[in-house]
Each structure stands twice: as C-alpha cells, then as structure tokens.
Design a protein around this motif. Structure first.
Motif, short mmCIF file in Angstrom:
data_model
loop_
_atom_site.label_atom_id
_atom_site.label_comp_id
_atom_site.label_asym_id
_atom_site.label_seq_id
_atom_site.Cartn_x
_atom_site.Cartn_y
_atom_site.Cartn_z
N HIS A 173 7.84 -8.81 -4.96
CA HIS A 173 8.09 -7.64 -5.87
C HIS A 173 9.60 -7.83 -5.91
CE1 HIS A 173 4.21 -6.52 -5.13
NE2 HIS A 173 4.21 -6.32 -3.69
N ARG A 204 6.12 0.21 -6.36
CA ARG A 204 6.05 -0.10 -4.89
C ARG A 204 7.16 0.75 -4.01
NH1 ARG A 204 2.29 -2.24 -6.50
NH2 ARG A 204 1.38 -4.34 -5.59
N GLU A 250 8.82 -1.59 -0.97
CA GLU A 250 8.25 -2.59 -0.66
C GLU A 250 9.07 -3.87 -0.90
OE1 GLU A 250 4.30 -3.97 -1.97
OE2 GLU A 250 4.63 -5.90 -0.70
N HIS A 260 4.83 -9.89 1.84
CA HIS A 260 4.49 -8.73 1.43
C HIS A 260 4.22 -7.64 2.64
CE1 HIS A 260 3.81 -9.60 -3.05
NE2 HIS A 260 3.78 -10.96 -2.60
N PHE A 261 4.13 -6.37 2.30
CA PHE A 261 3.45 -5.50 3.05
C PHE A 261 2.47 -4.85 2.43
CE2 PHE A 261 6.70 -4.50 6.49
CZ PHE A 261 7.47 -5.40 6.23
#
Ligand SMILES: [Zn+2]
Length: 397
Positions: free
Chosen positions: A120, A131, A143, A237-238
């Motif tokens: 992102h 996000r 994020e 990523h989360f």
C-alpha cells in the motif's frame, strides 16, 4: 464492397474475445515466451498447471496439450511452445536461486539482492486506499505506514547479514504518475466490463481503486523487472478482518497468519489475455520451487515467533502449497507481475484487540508488557522473524 468488411468482422470476433485485457494492462508481447522453448517437459508443464497455476482444469479452454508442444490461444496467432524432450534448455532469468550464491563466512546473505515491497501507500493516501481506521482518539491504524516501518527495520537486519536491499518505496509517494482524476475513462470501461452501472460516483470510486490497486502496482513491478532485478521480492502486509466504518471500526478476537506464492488462476481470470500471458510467464520463469522453498523457512520462523494460527482459505481462489495450511497460492497483481520469486506475508489482524494494542504501543527495543504479555514490539517481531527465516534459508546453502 461489403463482403470483405463482413468477413473481417467474422474473423475478428473470436480474436477480440481472446484479446480481452485487465484494466491498465498493456497487450502482452507473446514473442517474449519464445525464449522458453524446450525449457520444460510436457509432464512438468501439465503438473504445474494442475497443481499450482490453474487447478481444477481452469486452463483447458486456453491451452491445448499436444505430444511435443502446448498451443496457447492469444489475441492473434496462437503461441506454440515446444516441450523439452531430452536435455532442457535453461529458462532465461535475471534472479539467482539459493544454490547459486557463493557462501561468505559471517555474511549469510552476501550477494543476495532482496527487494522489500511495503504494501500500500499509507500517509495521505491511506483513507482513499481503505487501509485506515481509528478507535476514538487513539492513534490511527494505517497499514501502509506499518508495512514501511517493518520494511525499514528488516532492511537494516538484512544488510547486516550482507544482503543488498531495495525498497519499492521509501515514503508514501506513489511510483505511478497516474492519479484517480486521470483514470475516469479506464474506470468507466472497467465498470462496463463488470456489468456495473457507470454513475459519476461509481466512476470516481473505481478510478481511485484503479489508481492504488492497478496503476501503482504496475509501476512498482515495471521498475522492479527492468531496473532493480532482485533475487527475491518480499511483499509486506498486515491482514484485517472486515472493520466496517473506519471511524467506528469493529474489533475482533481473531488473529492469524498466512503466506502467499503465485498461482490459482481461475478460468474467468484466464479469459483475460494479459493474465494468460502473466500465468505462463510465471510458470515458465521457474519461480515456483524457489518461492515455495523460501516461504517454508519464512513461515516456520514467523510461526515460532508469533504463535499465530494459520488463516485457512475456504474458497477456490487459493490452493494449499506443500501440504501446509499457512502457505497458499493466489493470483494477485502484486505477485504475478514480478518476474522473480515473490513471497507475500500476511501476518496479524490489525483490528484484533491484541494487535491493535500492540500497534498503539508503537516500536520499542527489548520487551514490554503489552496486551497482557511481555513481548517485543510488533514491528521487530515481524522484521526479526523474517530476517531469521531468510538467513536460515540462504545461509543454509
Ligand atoms: Zn495489505
């Protein structure tokens, strides 16, 4: 005078059907696959399609398997790919596999070039890219900013171990020069393709989506494939569970982890000419075994550090890899466009109570009592466990 025109339309109809493109995808240059003649046997090719890349027969409408070749439908003349009969020709590639680095004592990652892709954009784009959420007056959860913090910590660890590291972004500036305002035309055709009404509101929303989900990822991949040319891309990523209204998000007790490699194209996705090309480029590029081998080490290391439960896919959009329930193949723009092995990490549910508390605690050295337990910062736990996994993988050669 009318006859040739009518004939042209008849001939063009099936080709235009096979030449359907995903939004912002350039028409593929099929001649690039000519480099892969005789680089794979017939059995290997079919096995990779069935097991990883297009399970459930998703490829059958597009690829015909003959004794000595595969015939692939393209937007124009079919591509005929000859299989290897005896000795295989090497598949062209810029990346090196684990066994191709000379060991350097004390520097387990010497010579390895790793690209980190913090998922992102974050910053001022985070609400637009959906996000972002915030509970009351607490620190917003973004994020794109979290992944960048992890990437910075991880880059330092990997460099200490001798790796060359490149980040796909160092802030929240997009790699693409395109912006939602320039994508209205593409957005309208994308909505028509999906049989959705192209109202001004829908067009604006779709243009935003094309900006952060397609244009930005395409720009990162194009720079990576042409200039950076690393040995491995790690997409950071989360994860999240649906949080609803970002100003009044739903918190959950669910918290989990999984990793993704490239694969699992559906028949519908393969109807897009660019996706058919991308799948074959990935399959023939021979990245799958390297992606799987490194992911096994990363997953083991990160599972040990986090103790998280695996996220298990129930739908047909993912296929389990190596008999594991925490490593899945999926077809994402952010893995299929990169020419080298790509691993996609999806640990932690940002809107779980525990992870939210850990994010609020921020980054710190050592351990602290957070969410009822003494633990390292979530950023260091993420970065350190991935670094250990990479060192175990490349250092174990
Ligand atoms: Zn993400």
């Amino acid at each position: 005078m009318m006859r040739p025109v009518a004939l042209a339309i008849l001939v063009a109809a099936p080709w235009s059907l096979w030449a359907k493109l995903s939004p912002l995808a350039p028409p593929p240059d099929w001649s690039r696959l000519e480099d892969f003649h005789e680089s794979i046997t017939r059995d290997e090719f079919v096995d990779q399609l069935d097991r990883v890349f297009a399970p459930g027969g998703a490829w059958r409408e597009w690829i015909e398997i003959r004794d000595d070749r595969a015939v692939v439908r393209t937007g124009s003349k079919p591509l005929e790919l000859r299989f290897a009969a005896g000795v295989k020709k090497p598949a062209p590639r810029f990346w090196k596999a684990r066994g191709e680095f000379a060991p350097t004592p004390g520097k387990p990652l010497a010579g390895v070039h790793i690209a980190l892709d913090p998922g992102h954009l974050g910053g001022r784009w985070s609400r637009l890219e959906e996000r972002w959420f915030r509970i009351g007056k607490s620190k917003p959860v973004v994020e794109g900013d979290l992944t960048l913090s992890v990437a910075r910590l991880l880059a330092a660890r990997l460099r200490e171990a001798g790796a060359r590291v490149t980040l796909t972004r160092s802030g929240s500036d997009p790699a693409t020069p395109l912006r939602p305002s320039k994508l209205a035309g593409e957005a309208a055709s994308s909505l028509r393709e999906k049989n959705l009404p192209a109202t001004p509101v829908a067009i604006a929303k779709e243009a935003e989506r094309l900006f952060y989900r397609a244009a930005e990822i395409r720009a990162r991949a194009s720079r990576l494939n042409s200039k950076t040319r690393p040995d491995l891309v790690l997409c950071l990523h989360f994860n999240a569970e649906p949080w609803g209204n970002p100003d009044r998000p739903v918190l959950t007790e669910k918290n989990h982890i999984h990793f993704l490699v490239t694969g699992a194209w559906s028949a519908e996705e393969l109807a897009f000419e660019d996706q058919r090309f991308d799948m074959l480029r990935k399959l023939l590029g021979g990245t799958h075994s390297e992606e799987t081998a490194v992911t096994l080490r990363l997953a083991d290391s990160m599972n040990r550090a986090t103790g998280l439960a695996p996220f298990v896919y129930r739908g047909s959009n993912a296929v389990a890899i190596a008999g594991r329930n925490d490593i899945w193949a999926r077809n994402l723009l952010a893995n299929r466009l990169f020419d080298c092995p790509v691993v996609y990490a999806e640990p932690y549910v940002m809107n779980s109570r525990e992870v939210h508390a850990r994010i609020q605690a921020g980054d710190y050295e050592g351990t602290r009592m957070v969410a009822g337990r003494k633990r390292p910062s979530i950023f260091r736990e993420y970065a350190d466990s991935l670094a250990e996994g990479l060192i175990a993988y490349y250092g174990g050669r």
